[in-house]
Design a protein around this motif. Structure first.
Motif, PDB file in Angstrom:
ATOM      1  N   GLY A   1      -6.459  -1.650  -7.297  1.00  0.00           N
ATOM      2  CA  GLY A   1      -5.561  -1.099  -7.855  1.00  0.00           C
ATOM      3  C   GLY A   1      -5.690   0.202  -9.671  1.00  0.00           C
ATOM      4  O   GLY A   1      -6.675  -0.066  -9.678  1.00  0.00           O
TER       5      GLY A   1
ATOM      6  N   VAL B   1      -2.021   0.106  -5.794  1.00  0.00           N
ATOM      7  CA  VAL B   1      -3.048   0.823  -5.110  1.00  0.00           C
ATOM      8  C   VAL B   1      -2.220   1.779  -3.786  1.00  0.00           C
ATOM      9  O   VAL B   1      -1.443   1.794  -3.081  1.00  0.00           O
ATOM     10  N   HIS B   2      -3.811   2.545  -3.342  1.00  0.00           N
ATOM     11  CA  HIS B   2      -2.909   4.021  -2.934  1.00  0.00           C
ATOM     12  C   HIS B   2      -3.520   3.708  -1.424  1.00  0.00           C
ATOM     13  O   HIS B   2      -4.455   5.356  -1.104  1.00  0.00           O
ATOM     14  N   GLY B   3      -4.180   2.307  -1.358  1.00  0.00           N
ATOM     15  CA  GLY B   3      -5.603   2.404   0.119  1.00  0.00           C
ATOM     16  C   GLY B   3      -5.251   1.430   0.604  1.00  0.00           C
ATOM     17  O   GLY B   3      -5.436   0.206  -0.137  1.00  0.00           O
ATOM     18  N   CYS B   4      -5.849   0.281   1.376  1.00  0.00           N
ATOM     19  CA  CYS B   4      -5.926  -0.930   1.564  1.00  0.00           C
ATOM     20  C   CYS B   4      -6.505  -0.998   3.463  1.00  0.00           C
ATOM     21  O   CYS B   4      -7.249   0.332   3.626  1.00  0.00           O
TER      22      CYS B   4
ATOM     23  N   LEU C   1     -12.797   1.473  -0.205  1.00  0.00           N
ATOM     24  CA  LEU C   1     -12.439   0.976  -0.987  1.00  0.00           C
ATOM     25  C   LEU C   1     -13.320   0.870  -2.639  1.00  0.00           C
ATOM     26  O   LEU C   1     -12.987   0.593  -3.719  1.00  0.00           O
TER      27      LEU C   1
ATOM     28  N   ALA D   1      -8.958   3.776  -3.607  1.00  0.00           N
ATOM     29  CA  ALA D   1      -7.506   3.242  -3.243  1.00  0.00           C
ATOM     30  C   ALA D   1      -6.741   3.157  -4.728  1.00  0.00           C
ATOM     31  O   ALA D   1      -5.625   2.703  -4.897  1.00  0.00           O
TER      32      ALA D   1
ATOM     33  N   CYS E   1       1.199  -0.710  -0.226  1.00  0.00           N
ATOM     34  CA  CYS E   1      -0.347   0.310   0.166  1.00  0.00           C
ATOM     35  C   CYS E   1       0.867   1.219   0.121  1.00  0.00           C
ATOM     36  O   CYS E   1       2.195   1.372   1.070  1.00  0.00           O
TER      37      CYS E   1
ATOM     38  N   ARG F   1       0.032   4.359   1.049  1.00  0.00           N
ATOM     39  CA  ARG F   1      -0.170   5.171   1.190  1.00  0.00           C
ATOM     40  C   ARG F   1       0.031   4.495   2.857  1.00  0.00           C
ATOM     41  O   ARG F   1       1.176   5.544   3.751  1.00  0.00           O
TER      42      ARG F   1
END
Length: 74
Positions: free
Chosen positions: A30, A35-38, A47, A52, A14, A16
């Motif tokens: 993604g 992916v920019h978030g989990c 999500l 993400a 991730c 982030r």
């Protein structure tokens, strides 16, 4: 017998929070293998609406944002 070594692909983390994510998570949530978030740093609702795939602090330029709930009126 050779010893297996595991290498961590930076695209499977991730962006982030740095948590490890699966290949399937990246594929589903993604964008461009990133992916920019989990689940560690975003809610399931975030999500579901594509957060993400967007960088933190992104203004959404060039990205299509989905309104939650889809098809509902505010």
């Amino acid at each position: 017998m050779s010893e297996r070594t595991s290498s961590t692909n930076s695209n499977r983390r991730c962006e982030r929070c740095g948590a490890a994510v699966s290949k399937q998570f990246v594929r589903v949530f993604g964008l461009d293998n990133t992916v920019h978030g989990c689940l560690n740093c975003l809610t399931r609702t975030q999500l579901a609406v594509g957060e993400a795939a967007l960088r933190e602090g992104s203004d959404g330029t060039g990205a299509t944002r989905v309104k939650w709930p889809a098809g509902g009126s505010p």
